[in-house]
Design a protein around this motif. Sequence first.
Motif, PDB file in Angstrom:
ATOM      1  N   LEU A 274       0.834  -1.197   0.000  1.00 36.93           N
ATOM      2  CA  LEU A 274       0.000   0.000   0.000  1.00 36.93           C
ATOM      3  C   LEU A 274       0.871   1.250   0.000  1.00 36.93           C
ATOM      4  N   PRO A 275       0.336   2.380  -0.465  1.00 36.59           N
ATOM      5  CA  PRO A 275       1.130   3.619  -0.444  1.00 36.59           C
ATOM      6  C   PRO A 275       1.406   4.077   0.984  1.00 36.59           C
ATOM      7  N   MET A 276       2.582   4.687   1.173  1.00 32.00           N
ATOM      8  CA  MET A 276       2.944   5.231   2.479  1.00 32.00           C
ATOM      9  C   MET A 276       2.297   6.602   2.638  1.00 32.00           C
ATOM     10  N   ILE A 277       1.512   6.773   3.693  1.00 29.45           N
ATOM     11  CA  ILE A 277       0.840   8.049   3.954  1.00 29.45           C
ATOM     12  C   ILE A 277       1.331   8.574   5.296  1.00 29.45           C
ATOM     13  N   SER A 278       2.203   9.559   5.266  1.00 28.20           N
ATOM     14  CA  SER A 278       2.707  10.138   6.507  1.00 28.20           C
ATOM     15  C   SER A 278       1.880  11.336   6.948  1.00 28.20           C
ATOM     16  N   ASP A 279       1.222  12.004   6.010  1.00 24.32           N
ATOM     17  CA  ASP A 279       0.406  13.174   6.315  1.00 24.32           C
ATOM     18  C   ASP A 279      -0.787  13.173   5.363  1.00 24.32           C
ATOM     19  N   TRP A 280      -1.975  12.949   5.919  1.00 25.53           N
ATOM     20  CA  TRP A 280      -3.162  12.836   5.066  1.00 25.53           C
ATOM     21  C   TRP A 280      -3.528  14.156   4.410  1.00 25.53           C
ATOM     22  N   ASN A 281      -3.116  15.287   4.991  1.00 28.68           N
ATOM     23  CA  ASN A 281      -3.363  16.579   4.357  1.00 28.68           C
ATOM     24  C   ASN A 281      -2.424  16.837   3.192  1.00 28.68           C
ATOM     25  N   ALA A 282      -1.323  16.073   3.135  1.00 27.52           N
ATOM     26  CA  ALA A 282      -0.332  16.251   2.072  1.00 27.52           C
ATOM     27  C   ALA A 282      -0.584  15.303   0.904  1.00 27.52           C
ATOM     28  N   HIS A 283      -1.789  14.780   0.823  1.00 27.57           N
ATOM     29  CA  HIS A 283      -2.143  13.848  -0.256  1.00 27.57           C
ATOM     30  C   HIS A 283      -3.603  14.081  -0.638  1.00 27.57           C
ATOM     31  N   VAL A 284      -3.850  14.277  -1.922  1.00 28.82           N
ATOM     32  CA  VAL A 284      -5.227  14.471  -2.391  1.00 28.82           C
ATOM     33  C   VAL A 284      -5.719  13.278  -3.210  1.00 28.82           C
ATOM     34  N   PHE A 285      -4.913  12.240  -3.294  1.00 29.69           N
ATOM     35  CA  PHE A 285      -5.309  10.952  -3.873  1.00 29.69           C
ATOM     36  C   PHE A 285      -5.947  11.093  -5.252  1.00 29.69           C
ATOM     37  N   HIS A 286      -5.221  11.804  -6.121  1.00 34.18           N
ATOM     38  CA  HIS A 286      -5.601  11.736  -7.535  1.00 34.18           C
ATOM     39  C   HIS A 286      -5.604  10.277  -7.970  1.00 34.18           C
ATOM     40  N   LEU A 287      -4.637   9.536  -7.473  1.00 33.53           N
ATOM     41  CA  LEU A 287      -4.560   8.097  -7.717  1.00 33.53           C
ATOM     42  C   LEU A 287      -4.317   7.379  -6.389  1.00 33.53           C
ATOM     43  N   PHE A 288      -4.706   6.100  -6.355  1.00 30.51           N
ATOM     44  CA  PHE A 288      -4.358   5.255  -5.214  1.00 30.51           C
ATOM     45  C   PHE A 288      -3.514   4.106  -5.755  1.00 30.51           C
ATOM     46  N   PRO A 289      -2.182   4.281  -5.747  1.00 33.90           N
ATOM     47  CA  PRO A 289      -1.300   3.274  -6.335  1.00 33.90           C
ATOM     48  C   PRO A 289      -0.917   2.192  -5.329  1.00 33.90           C
ATOM     49  N   VAL A 290      -1.069   0.949  -5.725  1.00 34.68           N
ATOM     50  CA  VAL A 290      -0.518  -0.160  -4.955  1.00 34.68           C
ATOM     51  C   VAL A 290       0.559  -0.820  -5.804  1.00 34.68           C
ATOM     52  N   ARG A 291       1.388  -1.634  -5.154  1.00 34.88           N
ATOM     53  CA  ARG A 291       2.423  -2.346  -5.891  1.00 34.88           C
ATOM     54  C   ARG A 291       2.392  -3.823  -5.557  1.00 34.88           C
ATOM     55  N   THR A 292       2.699  -4.627  -6.575  1.00 35.62           N
ATOM     56  CA  THR A 292       2.870  -6.061  -6.389  1.00 35.62           C
ATOM     57  C   THR A 292       3.739  -6.591  -7.516  1.00 35.62           C
ATOM     58  N   ILE A 293       4.553  -7.597  -7.202  1.00 34.19           N
ATOM     59  CA  ILE A 293       5.389  -8.193  -8.242  1.00 34.19           C
ATOM     60  C   ILE A 293       4.536  -8.977  -9.230  1.00 34.19           C
ATOM     61  N   LEU A 294       3.282  -9.231  -8.870  1.00 33.37           N
ATOM     62  CA  LEU A 294       2.340  -9.932  -9.754  1.00 33.37           C
ATOM     63  C   LEU A 294       1.294  -8.952 -10.278  1.00 33.37           C
ATOM     64  N   ARG A 295       1.750  -7.767 -10.654  1.00 31.06           N
ATOM     65  CA  ARG A 295       0.849  -6.691 -11.068  1.00 31.06           C
ATOM     66  C   ARG A 295      -0.114  -7.092 -12.183  1.00 31.06           C
ATOM     67  N   ASP A 296       0.424  -7.683 -13.255  1.00 32.38           N
ATOM     68  CA  ASP A 296      -0.440  -8.026 -14.390  1.00 32.38           C
ATOM     69  C   ASP A 296      -1.451  -9.103 -14.008  1.00 32.38           C
ATOM     70  N   GLU A 297      -1.029 -10.018 -13.158  1.00 26.91           N
ATOM     71  CA  GLU A 297      -1.941 -11.059 -12.689  1.00 26.91           C
ATOM     72  C   GLU A 297      -3.063 -10.450 -11.846  1.00 26.91           C
ATOM     73  N   LEU A 298      -2.718  -9.523 -10.959  1.00 32.86           N
ATOM     74  CA  LEU A 298      -3.731  -8.864 -10.139  1.00 32.86           C
ATOM     75  C   LEU A 298      -4.689  -8.058 -11.010  1.00 32.86           C
ATOM     76  N   GLN A 299      -4.162  -7.361 -12.007  1.00 29.82           N
ATOM     77  CA  GLN A 299      -5.039  -6.574 -12.875  1.00 29.82           C
ATOM     78  C   GLN A 299      -6.029  -7.461 -13.621  1.00 29.82           C
ATOM     79  N   ARG A 300      -5.562  -8.598 -14.136  1.00 28.72           N
ATOM     80  CA  ARG A 300      -6.467  -9.528 -14.836  1.00 28.72           C
ATOM     81  C   ARG A 300      -7.516 -10.077 -13.880  1.00 28.72           C
TER      82      ARG A 300
END
Length: 366
Positions: A274-300
């Motif tokens: 999950l993304p690191m959020i240290s200050d919720w006021n410093a993020h407006v979440f245009h996107l919510f990016p997650v990461r995984t080494i199985l990215r294409d598998e998760l997307q499918r």
Amino acid sequence: MIKFLDLKKVTESHLAEINEAVTRVVSSGWYLQGEENRRFEQSYSSYIGVKHTVGCANGLDALIWIFRAYIEQGIMNVGDEVIVPANTYIASILSITENGLIPVLVEPNINTYQLDEKCIEQAITDKTRAILLVHLYGQCAYTAGIGEICKNNNLKLVEDNAQAHGCLYNGQKTGSIGDAAGHSFYPGKNLGALGDAGAITTNDSQLADTVRSLANYGSSRKYVFKYTGRNSRLDEIQAAVLNVKLRYLDQDIDRRRSVARFYTENIVSDRVILPMISDWNAHVFHLFPVRTILRDELQRYLFDNGVETVIHYPIPPHKQECYAGWNSRSYPITEQIHAEELSLPISPVIEPEAVQRVVELINNWQ
């Protein structure tokens, strides 16, 4: 299907006011450089906390005009260097090369995805004139350390605020922190028009006058041309739409933060970072990016179960064909992010049931 971003629904949430605004423009008979532009520029300046907003055709042009203005003013010259994150969207880099300046790509922090201040100083040379700071995904990229680096090395700080309208740093809006900032109002942005639109914000009056002229064929007075400019103006209809949507931006951001908080607190799969959020006021979440080494598998898997996602971005700038001379370069952190990133649905109109469904699917992913 749970859409990644339902733009039709976003527009419908303000439809009556948008229709009224568009009708007002159509009925006025004045379609460029009129009252709607003046109203938006004043309102956006007040919102961001700057003296000047200059509307233009799109976010890429906004950045292009900032660098071009510095060249016209003699602050920069063709061949000078600009430090820029290696993992940004390509528009950031295009704005530099379009002006004959040299992008110096610097790696991001793997946890925040923002420009790593620890890597900046080693990239500075006697040709460095600016840092282009990108508030990627809607998270503030500025740090006090970056500010000190700019001050100590006499560098301009230019913000790419295309994804971060309303984002805060210690109570100050991004777009007002640096010497100038470029903003995109592409329809999918947190503050989106009904077509392409952009703006420059700055407290530098000379810069504001220069970019306004450059975006108007190089003219500040009719039929008198100081610069070889281009036509890059914000039209009255888009300005009118932005005037409506700006009034709701903060509450839309609150809704985005609510969705992001639900994701953060409820996604428990150890296969997803999950993304690191240290200050919720410093993020407006245009996107919510997650990461995984199985990215294409998760997307499918998510698509097969009725959830749209988007990869931001599948190919890093230094691997793009248009910058073929860079293709042999290695930026391992950037390449890792681009290979693993997947953006989950997030918007001010997504239903709570849809967010819950996304969480359940990820937690049940085997």
